[in-house]
Design a protein around this motif. Structure first.
Motif, mmCIF file in Angstrom:
data_model
loop_
_atom_site.group_PDB
_atom_site.id
_atom_site.type_symbol
_atom_site.label_atom_id
_atom_site.label_comp_id
_atom_site.label_asym_id
_atom_site.label_seq_id
_atom_site.Cartn_x
_atom_site.Cartn_y
_atom_site.Cartn_z
ATOM 1 N N SER A 62 -13.529 -0.480 8.638
ATOM 2 C CA SER A 62 -12.791 -0.114 9.724
ATOM 3 C C SER A 62 -13.136 -1.062 11.130
ATOM 4 N N GLN A 63 -14.030 -2.211 10.722
ATOM 5 C CA GLN A 63 -14.370 -3.088 11.660
ATOM 6 C C GLN A 63 -14.419 -4.545 11.066
ATOM 7 N N VAL A 64 -14.422 -5.621 12.026
ATOM 8 C CA VAL A 64 -14.374 -6.961 11.787
ATOM 9 C C VAL A 64 -15.613 -7.622 12.561
ATOM 10 N N SER A 65 -16.397 -8.269 11.887
ATOM 11 C CA SER A 65 -17.541 -8.984 12.558
ATOM 12 C C SER A 65 -17.059 -10.412 12.734
ATOM 13 N N LEU A 66 -17.467 -10.835 13.997
ATOM 14 C CA LEU A 66 -17.133 -12.292 14.382
ATOM 15 C C LEU A 66 -18.426 -12.928 14.508
ATOM 16 N N SER A 67 -18.415 -14.158 14.365
ATOM 17 C CA SER A 67 -19.516 -15.173 14.379
ATOM 18 C C SER A 67 -20.170 -15.200 15.712
#
Length: 105
Positions: free
Chosen positions: A86-91
């Protein structure tokens, strides 16, 4: 003789249509915003990222700002590092989170 053949209800109906049609031009649509309403324009949309959905499987995909993205793709210059349930990790360290459904408890 012609007046005797005209139905009085038809005459009354036609006259009322003329009166109401004239008044209809002055009526205001109640669903329109008031004259003092001012629309707000958001100008800082370049920084906002919206995660709409996540699809997990052999390959995971995320819909960010209405675009289908996968791990390694770049959105607004930032690389997607991971796509979770349920989430997206960004750089850059940010995490985009899905809103929980109202029916979930």
């Amino acid at each position: 003789m012609l007046l005797n053949k005209i139905n009085p209800y038809v005459v009354i109906s036609l006259l009322s249509l003329v009166v109401f049609a004239a008044d209809g031009q002055t009526l205001r649509d109640p669903t329109l915003p008031s004259a003092s309403y001012q629309a707000v324009t958001i100008t800082d949309t370049a920084e906002s990222l919206v995660l709409s959905s996540v699809i997990n499987g052999a390959s995971s995909f995320a819909v960010i700002n209405n675009k289908i993205m996968k791990v390694g793709d770049r959105v607004q210059g930032v690389r997607i590092v991971a796509i979770g349930k349920s989430q997206v990790s960004l750089s850059d360290g940010r995490k985009l989170q899905l809103f929980q459904s109202v029916t979930e408890r």
